[in-house]
Scaffold this motif. Structure first.
Motif, PDB file in Angstrom:
ATOM      1  N   SER A 165       5.324  -1.515   1.711  1.00 46.46           N
ATOM      2  CA  SER A 165       4.609  -1.628   2.986  1.00 46.46           C
ATOM      3  C   SER A 165       3.592  -2.752   2.884  1.00 46.46           C
ATOM      4  O   SER A 165       2.499  -2.578   2.342  1.00 46.46           O
ATOM      5  CB  SER A 165       3.929  -0.291   3.312  1.00 46.46           C
ATOM      6  OG  SER A 165       3.237  -0.378   4.543  1.00 46.46           O
ATOM      7  N   LEU A 169       6.966   0.017  -5.855  1.00 43.98           N
ATOM      8  CA  LEU A 169       5.818   0.929  -5.824  1.00 43.98           C
ATOM      9  C   LEU A 169       5.660   1.445  -4.393  1.00 43.98           C
ATOM     10  O   LEU A 169       5.580   0.656  -3.449  1.00 43.98           O
ATOM     11  CB  LEU A 169       4.537   0.200  -6.245  1.00 43.98           C
ATOM     12  CG  LEU A 169       4.546  -0.491  -7.614  1.00 43.98           C
ATOM     13  CD1 LEU A 169       3.274  -1.263  -7.821  1.00 43.98           C
ATOM     14  CD2 LEU A 169       4.747   0.525  -8.718  1.00 43.98           C
ATOM     15  N   THR A 170       5.651   2.752  -4.221  1.00 45.81           N
ATOM     16  CA  THR A 170       5.556   3.310  -2.871  1.00 45.81           C
ATOM     17  C   THR A 170       4.925   4.685  -2.920  1.00 45.81           C
ATOM     18  O   THR A 170       4.968   5.368  -3.946  1.00 45.81           O
ATOM     19  CB  THR A 170       6.961   3.397  -2.224  1.00 45.81           C
ATOM     20  OG1 THR A 170       6.841   3.950  -0.915  1.00 45.81           O
ATOM     21  CG2 THR A 170       7.879   4.251  -3.050  1.00 45.81           C
ATOM     22  N   ASP A 185       5.195  -3.486  -3.526  1.00 44.86           N
ATOM     23  CA  ASP A 185       4.919  -2.436  -2.554  1.00 44.86           C
ATOM     24  C   ASP A 185       5.918  -2.563  -1.397  1.00 44.86           C
ATOM     25  O   ASP A 185       6.303  -3.674  -1.009  1.00 44.86           O
ATOM     26  CB  ASP A 185       3.477  -2.594  -2.039  1.00 44.86           C
ATOM     27  CG  ASP A 185       3.082  -1.441  -1.132  1.00 44.86           C
ATOM     28  OD1 ASP A 185       2.088  -1.575  -0.405  1.00 44.86           O
ATOM     29  OD2 ASP A 185       3.784  -0.411  -1.141  1.00 44.86           O
ATOM     30  N   GLU A 214       0.737  -6.213  -3.491  1.00 46.00           N
ATOM     31  CA  GLU A 214       0.102  -4.982  -3.011  1.00 46.00           C
ATOM     32  C   GLU A 214      -1.072  -5.351  -2.092  1.00 46.00           C
ATOM     33  O   GLU A 214      -1.949  -6.119  -2.478  1.00 46.00           O
ATOM     34  CB  GLU A 214      -0.382  -4.159  -4.210  1.00 46.00           C
ATOM     35  CG  GLU A 214      -1.254  -2.975  -3.886  1.00 46.00           C
ATOM     36  CD  GLU A 214      -0.500  -1.959  -3.046  1.00 46.00           C
ATOM     37  OE1 GLU A 214      -0.849  -1.832  -1.845  1.00 46.00           O
ATOM     38  OE2 GLU A 214       0.420  -1.320  -3.588  1.00 46.00           O
ATOM     39  N   LYS A 236       3.476   6.109  -6.103  1.00 42.07           N
ATOM     40  CA  LYS A 236       2.038   5.975  -6.320  1.00 42.07           C
ATOM     41  C   LYS A 236       1.406   7.357  -6.461  1.00 42.07           C
ATOM     42  O   LYS A 236       1.817   8.317  -5.818  1.00 42.07           O
ATOM     43  CB  LYS A 236       1.399   5.236  -5.145  1.00 42.07           C
ATOM     44  CG  LYS A 236       1.862   3.790  -4.993  1.00 42.07           C
ATOM     45  CD  LYS A 236       1.222   3.150  -3.781  1.00 42.07           C
ATOM     46  CE  LYS A 236       1.668   1.710  -3.588  1.00 42.07           C
ATOM     47  NZ  LYS A 236       1.061   1.092  -2.403  1.00 42.07           N
ATOM     48  N   ASP A 258      -5.296   0.439  -4.731  1.00 40.49           N
ATOM     49  CA  ASP A 258      -4.087   0.594  -5.548  1.00 40.49           C
ATOM     50  C   ASP A 258      -3.936  -0.555  -6.532  1.00 40.49           C
ATOM     51  O   ASP A 258      -3.508  -0.363  -7.675  1.00 40.49           O
ATOM     52  CB  ASP A 258      -2.857   0.654  -4.644  1.00 40.49           C
ATOM     53  CG  ASP A 258      -2.774   1.959  -3.898  1.00 40.49           C
ATOM     54  OD1 ASP A 258      -2.053   2.001  -2.871  1.00 40.49           O
ATOM     55  OD2 ASP A 258      -3.420   2.932  -4.324  1.00 40.49           O
ATOM     56  N   ASN A 288      -3.178  -3.078  -0.733  1.00 35.80           N
ATOM     57  CA  ASN A 288      -4.242  -2.082  -0.827  1.00 35.80           C
ATOM     58  C   ASN A 288      -5.090  -2.393  -2.055  1.00 35.80           C
ATOM     59  O   ASN A 288      -4.630  -2.267  -3.190  1.00 35.80           O
ATOM     60  CB  ASN A 288      -3.634  -0.681  -0.951  1.00 35.80           C
ATOM     61  CG  ASN A 288      -4.695   0.400  -0.863  1.00 35.80           C
ATOM     62  OD1 ASN A 288      -5.774   0.279  -1.438  1.00 35.80           O
ATOM     63  ND2 ASN A 288      -4.383   1.476  -0.149  1.00 35.80           N
TER      64      ASN A 288
END
Length: 421
Positions: free
Chosen positions: A53, A78-79, A51, A4, A101, A9, A6
């Motif tokens: 992205s 996870l999106t 994730d 991930e 998410k 997150d 971010n």
């Protein structure tokens, strides 16, 4: 492992896992797919929270690349995108679950992780069982080929010595014995397939029933629908293994026929969706309905049996991919199913024997099969007082047409009435 980029997150997921006291976790956090792939190859992990992205990879390619690198490691996507199509494609690419998410709490996340691990382990055992079965089938095929060659040579020798030998009767009995052994060997192949698949399938069924039992606590309806499909598919696969013996029941006149009211269009659409999820080749199944859709009385088990066989054959004997066209046609007093592929086709001179048990066309090459599928299809259709026809040309494809007579229109209410009788 959490992949991930971010930080917010990532911190939130760390807090959620820390709240899951019943399942203590050690979380390794990385921000790029390249770093994640390098780490999972040198360290042991129970699950990857991935994730879609990332700085160095976007979209479903992250799932495909991770699954290719560590096929036995469960992946939970996870999106922020709440999209059913993307979710189904992620599962087809190798993910075990798909979480959105902003809708994740510690109960949902821990349950998803736990079940992803369980399903991954079950699939691994199933794959190992399939590999063992494949090895056994190859050994059996070698034995069949060897014994067939020995029998051919023996028959040739008998023809050469028939005028000179006085023990022709004994030699012929030996030849008949070898033929019987070959027939018994085919039966043993079927028995092995049935036996070897039951244990792993029972394990998968048990896991899916646990998911269904606790599913009412989940907030995402699509999970319940997906897990229900898993259970339905497993029931279907288990029944298919048992139905290897169906041809013998049909020949003995003991094939059960229990028609019930069915929403036939919905049934066919669901069947196509289930098959499409299991297809690992670039085939597409196109479904169309013609005429006014209505409820009809058919045996659901036999209907699923012959439609699955015909659609699976259409895919299997179309090695270059393409579209398999499945049409459901409602006429006044009958329904028709047409399944058209763009495959290898069937030689015209062999089409008369196509529905004989254990018969396979001469042009199938190395495509695997038992030769029982179309024989079972015909028995299921005949039990409905229906007919099946084939139109095929080598190199251009095959069309199967199943016609089944139906009575007056039924309704969902009549289904409840039948169920109470």
């Amino acid at each position: 492992m959490l992949v991930e980029d971010n930080p917010a997150d990532a911190d939130l997921l760390q807090e959620i896992l820390e709240d899951a006291e019943e399942m203590p976790w050690s979380l390794v956090h990385v921000e790029q797919l390249k770093q994640a792939l390098s780490t999972v190859q040198t360290h042991d992990f129970d699950v990857v929270l991935l994730d879609l992205s990332l700085p160095d990879k976007q979209g479903l390619g992250t799932v495909a690349k991770t699954h290719e690198t560590v096929p036995d490691l469960p992946i939970v996507v996870l999106t922020g995108l709440n999209d059913k199509v993307t979710a189904l494609e992620a599962l087809r690419q190798g993910a075990q679950d798909y979480l959105v998410k902003g809708k994740i709490d510690h109960e949902l996340l821990t349950r998803s992780i736990r079940h992803a691990i369980e399903r991954s382990q079950t699939l691994k055992r199933l794959r190992q069982s399939e590999e063992k079965l494949q090895q056994l089938n190859e050994e059996l095929e070698c034995r069949v080929a060897k014994q067939t060659e020995e029998l051919r040579q023996k028959n040739h020798d008998l023809q050469q010595e028939i005028a000179q030998r006085q023990h022709l009767e004994a030699e012929l009995r030996q030849s008949l014995t070898k033929e019987k052994e070959l027939s018994e060997l085919k039966s043993n192949i079927i028995s092995v397939v049935s036996h070897e698949y039951r244990t792993p399938l029972a394990t998968i069924l048990s896991s899916s029933e646990l998911l269904q039992h606790y599913g009412h606590k989940w907030q995402e309806d699509k999970k319940q629908r997906h897990f229900q499909r898993i259970q339905n598919t497993i029931h279907h696969m288990t029944q298919l293994i048992s139905d290897v013996l169906l041809i013998n029941k049909a020949e003995a006149g003991k094939l059960e026929f229990k028609p019930v009211p069915l929403d036939l269009e919905a049934f066919c659409q669901e069947l196509v969706e289930e098959l499409q999820l299991t297809v690992k080749t670039p085939h597409q199944i196109g479904f169309r309905r013609q005429g006014r859709s209505r409820w009809v009385g058919l045996d659901e088990k036999l209907l699923r049996q012959f439609l699955t066989n015909l659609l699976s054959n259409a895919i299997k004997y179309s090695p270059e991919g393409g579209t398999v066209q499945f049409d459901l046609i409602f006429d006044a007093d009958q329904v028709r199913f047409t399944i058209k592929d763009q495959g290898i086709g069937i030689p015209e001179k062999e089409q008369a024997q196509l529905f004989d048990a254990f018969y396979r066309s001469s042009n199938v090459g190395t495509i695997s099969g038992t030769g029982l599928g179309l024989a079972i299809v015909k028995k299921c259709v005949e039990r409905h007082q229906g007919e099946i026809a084939v139109d095929s040309e080598v190199g251009k494809g095959t069309t199967f047409i199943v016609t089944i007579p139906v009575g007056s229109e039924l309704s969902p209410e009549s289904l409840n009435i039948v169920g109470c009788v």
